[in-house]
Design an enzyme around this catalytic site. Structure first.
Site, PDB file in Angstrom:
ATOM      1  N   GLU A 195       0.831  -1.205   0.000  1.00  0.00           N
ATOM      2  CA  GLU A 195       0.000   0.000   0.000  1.00  0.00           C
ATOM      3  C   GLU A 195       0.867   1.258   0.000  1.00  0.00           C
ATOM      4  O   GLU A 195       0.384   2.358  -0.244  1.00  0.00           O
ATOM      5  CB  GLU A 195      -0.918   0.014   1.233  1.00  0.00           C
ATOM      6  CG  GLU A 195      -2.243  -0.712   1.027  1.00  0.00           C
ATOM      7  CD  GLU A 195      -2.085  -2.156   0.577  1.00  0.00           C
ATOM      8  OE1 GLU A 195      -1.342  -2.902   1.232  1.00  0.00           O
ATOM      9  OE2 GLU A 195      -2.687  -2.537  -0.438  1.00  0.00           O
ATOM     10  N   ASN A 274      -1.158  -6.954  -4.403  1.00  0.00           N
ATOM     11  CA  ASN A 274      -1.628  -5.941  -5.340  1.00  0.00           C
ATOM     12  C   ASN A 274      -0.471  -5.106  -5.886  1.00  0.00           C
ATOM     13  O   ASN A 274       0.644  -5.137  -5.356  1.00  0.00           O
ATOM     14  CB  ASN A 274      -2.620  -5.012  -4.638  1.00  0.00           C
ATOM     15  CG  ASN A 274      -2.015  -4.379  -3.399  1.00  0.00           C
ATOM     16  OD1 ASN A 274      -2.017  -4.986  -2.343  1.00  0.00           O
ATOM     17  ND2 ASN A 274      -1.470  -3.176  -3.527  1.00  0.00           N
ATOM     18  N   ASP A 319      -6.715  -3.667  -5.484  1.00  0.00           N
ATOM     19  CA  ASP A 319      -6.165  -4.230  -4.240  1.00  0.00           C
ATOM     20  C   ASP A 319      -6.533  -5.705  -4.115  1.00  0.00           C
ATOM     21  O   ASP A 319      -6.779  -6.211  -3.029  1.00  0.00           O
ATOM     22  CB  ASP A 319      -6.656  -3.445  -3.010  1.00  0.00           C
ATOM     23  CG  ASP A 319      -5.931  -3.852  -1.732  1.00  0.00           C
ATOM     24  OD1 ASP A 319      -4.773  -4.295  -1.831  1.00  0.00           O
ATOM     25  OD2 ASP A 319      -6.521  -3.736  -0.644  1.00  0.00           O
ATOM     26  N   LYS A 346      -8.942 -13.204  -2.706  1.00  0.00           N
ATOM     27  CA  LYS A 346      -9.564 -11.944  -2.332  1.00  0.00           C
ATOM     28  C   LYS A 346     -10.486 -11.431  -3.437  1.00  0.00           C
ATOM     29  O   LYS A 346     -11.459 -10.729  -3.164  1.00  0.00           O
ATOM     30  CB  LYS A 346      -8.428 -10.939  -2.084  1.00  0.00           C
ATOM     31  CG  LYS A 346      -8.745  -9.849  -1.110  1.00  0.00           C
ATOM     32  CD  LYS A 346      -7.478  -9.046  -0.833  1.00  0.00           C
ATOM     33  CE  LYS A 346      -7.837  -7.664  -0.362  1.00  0.00           C
ATOM     34  NZ  LYS A 346      -6.672  -6.779  -0.286  1.00  0.00           N
TER      35      LYS A 346
HETATM   36 CA    CA Z   1      -3.215  -5.040  -0.371  1.00  0.00          CA
END
Ligand code: CA
Length: 707
Positions: A195, A274, A319, A346
């Site tokens: 991130e 990600n 993400d 995810k």
């Molecule tokens: Ca992530």
């Protein structure tokens, strides 16, 4: 020698051996079904990480007799994500702040405790909490990855460090929250930081010396330098040339959970995260596939050399880390026994891949995902809806599963060879993805390229849009990809699971504060226990002195940060008679915000919101408030009353030891004035509108995520 004497002698010699050699884990024991049934010697239970215990003393008929055998308190009120290890007569468990406890498995007495003394300032580089998910054991040592990127080998007998090595460039915003694993005498360790902006990799260190053995990068490096290997050459061709952004930010692809060594294939399977920034338009305007982001990659366990990959989400922009736990399973598919790798990702697809080749065998949605119309089995690529990429028209897209929580995070899943079912703790959250037209690379905060503040505004202007942040347990048949049963839906994040040969699945319902036993075949709840706090970590099962136990780390997600919390290891057995002390009565802090400073203008409040969204929201949630937080609710903090007090913490780091780092390098006094007045404004608006009428808070990554 009589049989009884022989047994007693064997038992006492095992105890002597255990005393002489704690953390007695090696390849032979890892391959021994008796040793692996009695113990929990690695993160996912065995190398295959099925989180399945073959013990069956506790079963469907007697689970109602399950009671607390003993408990051990931790020294923190923070969230607990750790999977404990049980090796002979010791339990090892990691807690918040990457601390480790060694506990006597018979009594719960602390044998030693280790604190790596992570600088509080490092919390700025953590997207999702001051957490640690587990440790590894090998040949008398316990291995721990610390939040600030160190790998530490501890003497399992004393808890003293034997060696320590830095696995990262400390100038980059890396961290470690995941459990190391040991394969063939090498400690494998991944990292987090996708991130913020780092280049993902996984490292293998010699377990005895701490020397780096191999390293596999998940995304290419600087194109002006020769690629590390052919895999990086292949990967580089899928990233746009001349785009500075991914090079400056490292590209992402962090390796923050899924990591499995399979002795049968001699491969190490790695789940990759990600891209950075999330928004691909900023990361790579040429919109390449960006290998090996959001992929499962297999490398040779001896050399770290690339063997195969499958990219779940090409041109990742949501993400959608492919980092949820992997399990290796022998599955009967189309009448043939096949060794497969399973992942409930995810992004909402449940993947079945051939373990040796990476061939995609199945990709079935396990939630009602809305970003793709399925996966093309010929190409292996998802059929992505163009609007789901939330283009620069600013219309936004109400993504499901929502990026921050996703359909399945780090919470351990389980596979039962008895029922043939895969048990997934699933997330069901929407999040409005809104293009950030003002994105600028951020050297001190997160780099997402989406606008968190606009997410809230988007829901206000789309009152009809669906929204939720719920979770449940789902049982899926991997052969068909179809759901067989589902547990009850509850608010917030949910817990990891363990399945047992007793026909049971144990799971905590997050901030519902209950550990429960489900019938593994039907999903019926057969037993439930009030643990007084959230239960998110996966339980384990083991045997000691002829008795089966269930153990779980609990803690976190109390009603708010200031509420008393009960972070503990709880250990259950049939007819356990221990009881927890009563909880402490608690009255939440009143919502009594001061008025805005006289000189604060509406423009200050507006700019304050933007500054807050970029620098503070990742931990403190939408508009300063989290429904249940491991960070303080800023609408109720006394810090709102004086700018000096606010600045002492935010600019000067008065609370850095507790994890509230100084932002003195990122923010100026005029910025903190605006942020504080934005928070005062938010608190006053919250006071005026009762929470039920207030807009639903955007999901907070910190609560659910844990990377
Ligand atoms: Ca992530």
């Amino acid at each position: 020698m009589t049989a009884l004497l022989a047994l007693a002698w064997a038992a006492s010699s095992a105890a002597v051996l255990a005393a002489e050699m704690p953390a007695n884990v090696d390849a032979k024991r890892m391959a021994d079904p008796v040793a692996t049934a009695a113990n929990w010697m690695t993160y996912g239970g065995t190398y295959s990480e099925q989180r399945f215990s073959p013990l069956k003393q506790i079963d469907k008929s007697n689970v109602t007799r399950l009671g607390l055998a003993w408990f051990a308190d931790y020294d923190t009120n923070l969230r607990q994500d750790g999977t404990p290890l049980k090796i002979d007569d010791v339990i090892y468990v990691s807690t918040a702040w990457s601390k480790v406890y060694a506990l006597d498995a018979r009594t719960g007495k602390t044998l030693w405790q280790y604190d790596p003394k992570t600088p509080g300032q490092w919390v700025r580089y953590l997207c999702c909490g001051i957490v640690n998910r587990g440790i590894a054991a090998w040949n008398g040592k316990i291995y721990l990855g610390t939040l600030d990127g160190r790998l530490v080998a501890l003497d399992a007998k004393t808890g003293k460090p034997v060696w320590e090595t830095l696995t990262i460039d400390p100038k980059q915003r890396y961290s470690i929250t995941s459990a190391p694993r040991v394969a063939k005498g090498k400690v494998l360790v991944g990292l987090s930081g996708g991130e913020y902006g780092v280049r993902g990799y996984i490292s293998a260190y010699d377990a005895e010396s701490g020397k780096l053995d191999w390293r596999f990068y998940t995304v290419p490096g600087d194109p002006s330098q020769p690629p590390e290997n052919d895999a990086m050459k292949t990967a580089a061709a899928t990233w746009g040339k001349g785009s500075e952004e991914w090079l400056k930010r490292g590209g992402g692809g962090t390796t923050w959970d899924a990591l499995v060594y399979d002795p049968v294939t001699n491969l190490v399977y790695i789940g990759t995260g990600n891209g950075t920034p999330w928004n691909q338009v900023y990361r790579d305007p040429k919109k390449g596939d960006n290998l090996f982001l959001a992929s499962i990659v297999a490398v040779n366990a001896d050399t770290g050399a690339y063997v195969w990959h499958y990219q779940e989400t090409p041109a990742e922009t949501w993400d959608y880390d492919a980092v949820s736990p992997l399990s290796v399973v022998d599955l009967n598919l189309n009448g043939q026994k096949q060794r497969v790798v399973l992942q409930a990702s995810k992004n909402g697809f449940f993947y079945v891949l051939a373990a040796r080749t990476g061939k995609l065998l199945k990709a079935t949605p396990f939630v009602d995902l809305n970003w793709a119309d399925g996966v093309d089995m010929k190409t292996g690529r998802p059929r992505v809806k163009p609007e789901a990429r939330y283009p620069a028209d600013g219309k936004g897209f109400n993504l499901f599963p929502g990026g921050a929580q996703g359909a399945h995070g780090w919470q351990g899943n389980a596979f039962s060879p008895d029922t043939g079912l895969f048990y997934i703790p699933t997330g069901h959250a929407y999040s409005a993805m809104v293009y950030d037209p003002n994105y600028k690379a951020n050297e001190t905060g997160t780099n997402l390229g989406i606008d968190f503040a606009a997410m809230r505004t988007w829901y206000t202007s789309h009152p009809e849009a669906k929204r939720s942040t719920t979770s449940l347990l789902q049982a899926v048949d991997p052969k068909t990809g179809q759901q067989v049963w589902a547990g009850d839906e509850h608010d917030g994040a949910t817990g990891g699971v363990v399945a047992t040969a007793g026909g049971l699945v144990f799971q905590g319902n997050g901030s519902g504060n209950h550990l429960r036993a489900f019938d593994a075949s039907t999903g019926k709840v057969l037993w439930s226990f009030d643990v007084q706090t959230a239960v998110l970590a996966p339980p384990i099962s083991y045997e000691l002195d002829g008795k089966q136990y269930i153990a779980v780390s609990v803690g976190g997600n109390a009603s708010d940060y200031y509420a008393p919390n009960y972070s503990r290891l709880l250990v259950f057995a049939l007819d356990g008679k221990a009881t927890l002390p009563p909880t402490t009565p608690y009255t939440p802090r009143p919502l009594l915000p001061p008025p805005l400073d006289a000189e604060a203008t509406p423009a200050d409040v507006q700019t304050g919101e933007q500054l807050y969204a970029r620098n503070c929201a990742m931990c403190h949630g939408d508009r300063g408030r989290q429904a249940r937080g491991q960070f303080p609710d800023l609408t109720r903090t006394p810090m709102l009353y004086t700018q000096d007090g606010f600045n002492a913490v935010v600019l000067k780091g008065a609370l850095s030891a507790r994890g509230m780092a100084s932002f003195g390098d990122a923010l100026k006094p005029e910025d903190t004035f605006r942020i504080r007045n934005f928070l005062i404004d938010a608190a006053n608006k919250l006071k005026a509108a009762p929470p039920s009428a207030a807009p639903v808070a955007a999901p907070t990554a910190a609560e659910a995520h844990g990377q």
